[in-house]
Design a protein around this motif. Structure first.
Motif, PDB file in Angstrom:
ATOM      1  N   GLN A   1      35.119 -29.767   8.302  1.00 50.74           N
ATOM      2  CA  GLN A   1      36.482 -29.851   7.789  1.00 50.74           C
ATOM      3  C   GLN A   1      37.218 -31.026   8.438  1.00 50.74           C
ATOM      4  O   GLN A   1      37.889 -31.794   7.761  1.00 50.74           O
ATOM      5  CB  GLN A   1      37.227 -28.543   8.060  1.00 50.74           C
ATOM      6  CG  GLN A   1      38.638 -28.543   7.534  1.00 50.74           C
ATOM      7  CD  GLN A   1      39.347 -27.218   7.788  1.00 50.74           C
ATOM      8  OE1 GLN A   1      38.808 -26.318   8.402  1.00 50.74           O
ATOM      9  NE2 GLN A   1      40.560 -27.112   7.312  1.00 50.74           N
ATOM     10  N   GLU A   2      37.051 -31.163   9.740  1.00 56.47           N
ATOM     11  CA  GLU A   2      37.675 -32.283  10.458  1.00 56.47           C
ATOM     12  C   GLU A   2      37.146 -33.616   9.931  1.00 56.47           C
ATOM     13  O   GLU A   2      37.903 -34.576   9.763  1.00 56.47           O
ATOM     14  CB  GLU A   2      37.391 -32.155  11.958  1.00 56.47           C
ATOM     15  CG  GLU A   2      37.903 -33.303  12.788  1.00 56.47           C
ATOM     16  CD  GLU A   2      39.418 -33.389  12.853  1.00 56.47           C
ATOM     17  OE1 GLU A   2      39.922 -34.487  13.160  1.00 56.47           O
ATOM     18  OE2 GLU A   2      40.098 -32.379  12.594  1.00 56.47           O
ATOM     19  N   THR A   3      35.858 -33.683   9.647  1.00 58.61           N
ATOM     20  CA  THR A   3      35.242 -34.913   9.131  1.00 58.61           C
ATOM     21  C   THR A   3      35.875 -35.319   7.811  1.00 58.61           C
ATOM     22  O   THR A   3      36.261 -36.480   7.629  1.00 58.61           O
ATOM     23  CB  THR A   3      33.723 -34.707   8.944  1.00 58.61           C
ATOM     24  OG1 THR A   3      33.145 -34.445  10.213  1.00 58.61           O
ATOM     25  CG2 THR A   3      33.076 -35.907   8.311  1.00 58.61           C
TER      26      THR A   3
ATOM     27  N   ALA B   1      33.711 -37.101  15.223  1.00 55.88           N
ATOM     28  CA  ALA B   1      34.425 -35.824  15.364  1.00 55.88           C
ATOM     29  C   ALA B   1      33.713 -34.922  16.372  1.00 55.88           C
ATOM     30  O   ALA B   1      34.357 -34.264  17.196  1.00 55.88           O
ATOM     31  CB  ALA B   1      34.537 -35.123  14.007  1.00 55.88           C
TER      32      ALA B   1
ATOM     33  N   CYS C   1      38.759 -34.368   6.581  1.00 53.93           N
ATOM     34  CA  CYS C   1      40.178 -34.696   6.773  1.00 53.93           C
ATOM     35  C   CYS C   1      40.327 -36.129   7.275  1.00 53.93           C
ATOM     36  O   CYS C   1      41.160 -36.887   6.779  1.00 53.93           O
ATOM     37  CB  CYS C   1      40.826 -33.734   7.759  1.00 53.93           C
ATOM     38  SG  CYS C   1      41.143 -32.104   7.086  1.00 53.93           S
ATOM     39  N   ARG C   2      39.501 -36.498   8.251  1.00 56.37           N
ATOM     40  CA  ARG C   2      39.534 -37.876   8.761  1.00 56.37           C
ATOM     41  C   ARG C   2      39.111 -38.860   7.680  1.00 56.37           C
ATOM     42  O   ARG C   2      39.680 -39.939   7.557  1.00 56.37           O
ATOM     43  CB  ARG C   2      38.598 -38.026   9.957  1.00 56.37           C
ATOM     44  CG  ARG C   2      39.083 -37.352  11.200  1.00 56.37           C
ATOM     45  CD  ARG C   2      38.117 -37.592  12.344  1.00 56.37           C
ATOM     46  NE  ARG C   2      38.513 -36.877  13.548  1.00 56.37           N
ATOM     47  CZ  ARG C   2      37.939 -37.057  14.719  1.00 56.37           C
ATOM     48  NH1 ARG C   2      36.945 -37.911  14.860  1.00 56.37           N
ATOM     49  NH2 ARG C   2      38.357 -36.373  15.776  1.00 56.37           N
TER      50      ARG C   2
ATOM     51  N   ASP D   1      33.927 -26.105  11.207  1.00 54.76           N
ATOM     52  CA  ASP D   1      35.177 -26.692  11.674  1.00 54.76           C
ATOM     53  C   ASP D   1      35.077 -28.214  11.744  1.00 54.76           C
ATOM     54  O   ASP D   1      35.990 -28.930  11.331  1.00 54.76           O
ATOM     55  CB  ASP D   1      35.558 -26.145  13.054  1.00 54.76           C
ATOM     56  CG  ASP D   1      35.993 -24.691  13.005  1.00 54.76           C
ATOM     57  OD1 ASP D   1      36.282 -24.184  11.897  1.00 54.76           O
ATOM     58  OD2 ASP D   1      36.033 -24.059  14.084  1.00 54.76           O
TER      59      ASP D   1
ATOM     60  N   LYS E   1      35.102 -33.590  19.972  1.00 59.97           N
ATOM     61  CA  LYS E   1      35.106 -32.167  20.331  1.00 59.97           C
ATOM     62  C   LYS E   1      34.456 -31.950  21.690  1.00 59.97           C
ATOM     63  O   LYS E   1      34.965 -31.174  22.512  1.00 59.97           O
ATOM     64  CB  LYS E   1      34.380 -31.356  19.270  1.00 59.97           C
ATOM     65  CG  LYS E   1      34.353 -29.868  19.576  1.00 59.97           C
ATOM     66  CD  LYS E   1      33.690 -29.082  18.497  1.00 59.97           C
ATOM     67  CE  LYS E   1      33.625 -27.606  18.720  1.00 59.97           C
ATOM     68  NZ  LYS E   1      34.147 -27.031  19.891  1.00 59.97           N
TER      69      LYS E   1
END
Length: 163
Positions: A36-38, A65, A40-41, A33, A69
């Protein structure tokens, strides 16, 4: 053009980013997760990354990220089921067991360290960054990083003798 360069970054560094995040959170699903966030950023700020070292920049984004979290989790509580911690692998069962044992030993040793010492060891000894790159990623001076790493190694040596 932006998505093409992000695709190249993803292909080249996805395993490094995943291993870095997994070593910090020790949970396969959370690491995925956060990975994926990394990315996207990173896609949003790809233009700002020109001229930087891509791997160092991505790990900094990943670290941020992860910190975000942790902050979010500290405001709420969640319960995870350990049943889902294992993940599929192409390795043989023997390799998988040996790898899990090695990781458990590493994480047990790292758990005796303070978080900033863990981060220093992970960046320099595990991920292979130079002293200066690791210090920059942590946002501290080079001399402070070297002292932090020295103390972490001393603590690990002491923990290894008692184990």
């Amino acid at each position: 053009m932006k998505t093409r360069s992000m695709d190249l970054l993803y292909r080249e560094y996805k395993n490094d980013v995943y291993r870095y995040l997994y070593s910090m959170c020790r949970n396969h699903h959370t690491a995925e997760d956060l990975m994926q966030e990394t990315f996207c950023r990173a896609l949003k700020h790809l233009d700002g990354a020109e001229g930087r070292k891509a791997k160092a920049w991505l790990l900094r984004v990943a670290h941020n990220a992860y910190i975000d979290k942790l902050r979010k989790e500290s405001r709420s509580s969640s319960y995870e089921n350990e049943f889902f911690f294992g993940y599929a692998s192409d390795d043989t069962p023997e390799q998988r067991v040996l790898g899990q044992e090695s990781r458990k030993e590493l994480y047990a040793l790292l758990s005796v360290l303070a978080p900033n010492q863990q981060h220093a060891v992970l960046l320099y000894d595990i991920h292979g960054f130079s002293y200066q790159e690791a210090a920059d990623l942590m946002g501290i001076s080079l001399s402070h990083f070297k002292i932090l790493l020295y103390r972490a190694r001393q603590k690990l040596r002491g923990a290894g003798k008692t184990a």
